[in-house]
Design a protein around this motif. Structure first.
Motif, PDB file in Angstrom:
ATOM      1  N   THR A  28       0.801  -1.284  -0.134  1.00  0.00           N
ATOM      2  CA  THR A  28      -0.032   0.135   0.011  1.00  0.00           C
ATOM      3  C   THR A  28       0.922   1.188   0.018  1.00  0.00           C
ATOM      4  O   THR A  28       1.378   1.821   1.048  1.00  0.00           O
ATOM      5  CB  THR A  28      -0.792   0.008   1.147  1.00  0.00           C
ATOM      6  OG1 THR A  28      -1.799  -1.309   1.266  1.00  0.00           O
ATOM      7  CG2 THR A  28      -2.018   0.984   0.884  1.00  0.00           C
ATOM      8  N   PHE A  29       1.211   1.634  -1.252  1.00  0.00           N
ATOM      9  CA  PHE A  29       2.166   2.747  -1.474  1.00  0.00           C
ATOM     10  C   PHE A  29       1.922   3.754  -0.504  1.00  0.00           C
ATOM     11  O   PHE A  29       2.838   4.562   0.158  1.00  0.00           O
ATOM     12  CB  PHE A  29       2.409   2.974  -2.666  1.00  0.00           C
ATOM     13  CG  PHE A  29       3.350   4.136  -3.154  1.00  0.00           C
ATOM     14  CD1 PHE A  29       3.085   5.298  -3.621  1.00  0.00           C
ATOM     15  CD2 PHE A  29       4.542   3.831  -3.130  1.00  0.00           C
ATOM     16  CE1 PHE A  29       3.940   6.223  -4.008  1.00  0.00           C
ATOM     17  CE2 PHE A  29       5.742   4.650  -3.432  1.00  0.00           C
ATOM     18  CZ  PHE A  29       5.210   5.942  -3.757  1.00  0.00           C
ATOM     19  N   SER A  30       0.644   4.387  -0.584  1.00  0.00           N
ATOM     20  CA  SER A  30       0.412   5.546   0.072  1.00  0.00           C
ATOM     21  C   SER A  30       0.460   5.602   1.723  1.00  0.00           C
ATOM     22  O   SER A  30       0.450   6.634   2.361  1.00  0.00           O
ATOM     23  CB  SER A  30      -1.202   6.071  -0.173  1.00  0.00           C
ATOM     24  OG  SER A  30      -2.059   4.772   0.243  1.00  0.00           O
ATOM     25  N   HIS A  32       3.292   4.386   3.253  1.00  0.00           N
ATOM     26  CA  HIS A  32       4.880   3.966   3.069  1.00  0.00           C
ATOM     27  C   HIS A  32       5.452   5.144   3.072  1.00  0.00           C
ATOM     28  O   HIS A  32       5.313   6.339   2.082  1.00  0.00           O
ATOM     29  CB  HIS A  32       5.452   2.902   2.258  1.00  0.00           C
ATOM     30  CG  HIS A  32       4.878   1.427   2.475  1.00  0.00           C
ATOM     31  ND1 HIS A  32       3.600   1.112   2.676  1.00  0.00           N
ATOM     32  CD2 HIS A  32       5.647   0.584   3.346  1.00  0.00           C
ATOM     33  CE1 HIS A  32       3.513  -0.192   2.984  1.00  0.00           C
ATOM     34  NE2 HIS A  32       4.699  -0.314   3.545  1.00  0.00           N
ATOM     35  N   TRP A  53       4.465   9.763   3.681  1.00  0.00           N
ATOM     36  CA  TRP A  53       3.506   8.843   2.768  1.00  0.00           C
ATOM     37  C   TRP A  53       2.599  10.021   2.149  1.00  0.00           C
ATOM     38  O   TRP A  53       2.234   9.985   0.856  1.00  0.00           O
ATOM     39  CB  TRP A  53       2.566   8.330   3.618  1.00  0.00           C
ATOM     40  CG  TRP A  53       1.647   8.935   4.719  1.00  0.00           C
ATOM     41  CD1 TRP A  53       2.240   9.531   6.067  1.00  0.00           C
ATOM     42  CD2 TRP A  53       0.517   9.579   4.286  1.00  0.00           C
ATOM     43  NE1 TRP A  53       1.129  10.180   6.503  1.00  0.00           N
ATOM     44  CE2 TRP A  53       0.133  10.234   5.893  1.00  0.00           C
ATOM     45  CE3 TRP A  53      -0.350   9.584   3.553  1.00  0.00           C
ATOM     46  CZ2 TRP A  53      -1.105  11.023   5.901  1.00  0.00           C
ATOM     47  CZ3 TRP A  53      -1.871  10.251   3.797  1.00  0.00           C
ATOM     48  CH2 TRP A  53      -1.804  11.019   4.812  1.00  0.00           C
ATOM     49  N   SER A  54       2.560  11.243   2.593  1.00  0.00           N
ATOM     50  CA  SER A  54       1.745  12.343   1.969  1.00  0.00           C
ATOM     51  C   SER A  54       2.514  13.169   1.317  1.00  0.00           C
ATOM     52  O   SER A  54       1.805  13.943   0.605  1.00  0.00           O
ATOM     53  CB  SER A  54       0.697  13.135   3.137  1.00  0.00           C
ATOM     54  OG  SER A  54       1.691  13.539   3.947  1.00  0.00           O
ATOM     55  N   ARG A  72       6.656  12.516  -4.778  1.00  0.00           N
ATOM     56  CA  ARG A  72       5.988  11.189  -5.105  1.00  0.00           C
ATOM     57  C   ARG A  72       4.916  11.558  -5.689  1.00  0.00           C
ATOM     58  O   ARG A  72       4.344  12.431  -5.854  1.00  0.00           O
ATOM     59  CB  ARG A  72       5.830  10.449  -3.673  1.00  0.00           C
ATOM     60  CG  ARG A  72       4.867  11.029  -2.665  1.00  0.00           C
ATOM     61  CD  ARG A  72       5.038  10.483  -1.385  1.00  0.00           C
ATOM     62  NE  ARG A  72       4.581   9.279  -1.326  1.00  0.00           N
ATOM     63  CZ  ARG A  72       4.775   8.046  -0.633  1.00  0.00           C
ATOM     64  NH1 ARG A  72       5.806   8.309   0.752  1.00  0.00           N
ATOM     65  NH2 ARG A  72       4.315   6.935  -0.467  1.00  0.00           N
ATOM     66  N   ASP A  73       4.409  10.532  -6.426  1.00  0.00           N
ATOM     67  CA  ASP A  73       2.919  10.318  -6.964  1.00  0.00           C
ATOM     68  C   ASP A  73       2.294   9.253  -6.628  1.00  0.00           C
ATOM     69  O   ASP A  73       2.489   8.032  -7.022  1.00  0.00           O
ATOM     70  CB  ASP A  73       3.109  10.321  -8.358  1.00  0.00           C
ATOM     71  CG  ASP A  73       1.843  10.625  -9.242  1.00  0.00           C
ATOM     72  OD1 ASP A  73       0.725  10.052  -8.562  1.00  0.00           O
ATOM     73  OD2 ASP A  73       1.698  10.857 -10.494  1.00  0.00           O
ATOM     74  N   ASN A  74       1.528   9.180  -5.475  1.00  0.00           N
ATOM     75  CA  ASN A  74       0.906   8.004  -4.920  1.00  0.00           C
ATOM     76  C   ASN A  74      -0.255   7.538  -6.027  1.00  0.00           C
ATOM     77  O   ASN A  74      -0.579   6.231  -5.740  1.00  0.00           O
ATOM     78  CB  ASN A  74      -0.017   8.631  -3.636  1.00  0.00           C
ATOM     79  CG  ASN A  74       0.919   8.600  -2.385  1.00  0.00           C
ATOM     80  OD1 ASN A  74       2.183   8.415  -2.628  1.00  0.00           O
ATOM     81  ND2 ASN A  74       0.464   9.189  -1.557  1.00  0.00           N
ATOM     82  N   ASN A  77       2.121   5.001  -7.825  1.00  0.00           N
ATOM     83  CA  ASN A  77       3.055   4.277  -6.838  1.00  0.00           C
ATOM     84  C   ASN A  77       4.461   4.450  -7.230  1.00  0.00           C
ATOM     85  O   ASN A  77       5.119   3.523  -7.248  1.00  0.00           O
ATOM     86  CB  ASN A  77       2.648   2.861  -7.206  1.00  0.00           C
ATOM     87  CG  ASN A  77       1.483   2.543  -6.290  1.00  0.00           C
ATOM     88  OD1 ASN A  77       0.739   3.197  -5.751  1.00  0.00           O
ATOM     89  ND2 ASN A  77       0.827   1.275  -6.501  1.00  0.00           N
ATOM     90  N   VAL A  79       7.809   7.080  -6.658  1.00  0.00           N
ATOM     91  CA  VAL A  79       8.651   7.894  -6.055  1.00  0.00           C
ATOM     92  C   VAL A  79       9.845   8.407  -6.899  1.00  0.00           C
ATOM     93  O   VAL A  79      10.407   7.595  -7.474  1.00  0.00           O
ATOM     94  CB  VAL A  79       9.266   7.616  -4.532  1.00  0.00           C
ATOM     95  CG1 VAL A  79      10.329   6.308  -4.752  1.00  0.00           C
ATOM     96  CG2 VAL A  79       9.902   8.734  -3.653  1.00  0.00           C
TER      97      VAL A  79
END
Length: 124
Positions: A28-30, A32, A53-54, A72-74, A77, A79
């Motif tokens: 769950t990338f967002s 981490h 994470w944000s 990052r671009d959640n 997924n 960074v």
């Protein structure tokens, strides 16, 4: 199965720029925090940057502050590490890593998942 796949490394001249990407899957990338580390031959792995994470908190090693930018671009997924003003001493294998922790982000032992690395070589 968690995978972190770095890309974007290469050979660049002193003062040049590169953008590294790290695509994550299987987690769950967002949730981490993502870190960037590097390791030169014969040296220990060292912290470069971390982004929570944000994306709201960013941390940088003193040696790269003002030259490197993590983002990052959640939704993707992914960074990124934008590296400007590269110097020969930046030459190393660069690794992305993931953790659910929010403390001790400069320590490699904080991170659970690691990519295979991408080589950055800066010529003088």
């Amino acid at each position: 199965q968690v995978q972190l796949i770095e890309s974007g490394g290469g050979l660049v001249q002193d003062g040049g720029s590169l953008r590294l990407s790290c695509a994550a899957s299987g987690l769950t990338f967002s949730m981490h925090t993502m870190g960037w580390f590097r390791q030169a031959p014969g040296k220990e792995r060292e912290f470069v940057a971390a982004i929570t994470w944000s994306g709201g908190s960013l941390y940088y090693a003193g040696s790269v502050k003002g030259r490197f930018t993590a983002s990052r671009d959640n939704a993707k997924n992914t960074v990124y590490l934008q590296m400007n003003g590269l110097k020969p001493e930046d030459t190393a294998a660069y690794y992305c890593a993931a953790t659910t922790r929010s403390v001790l982000l400069t320590s490699p032992t904080t991170y659970v998942y690691w990519g295979q690395g991408t080589q950055v070589t800066v010529s003088s």
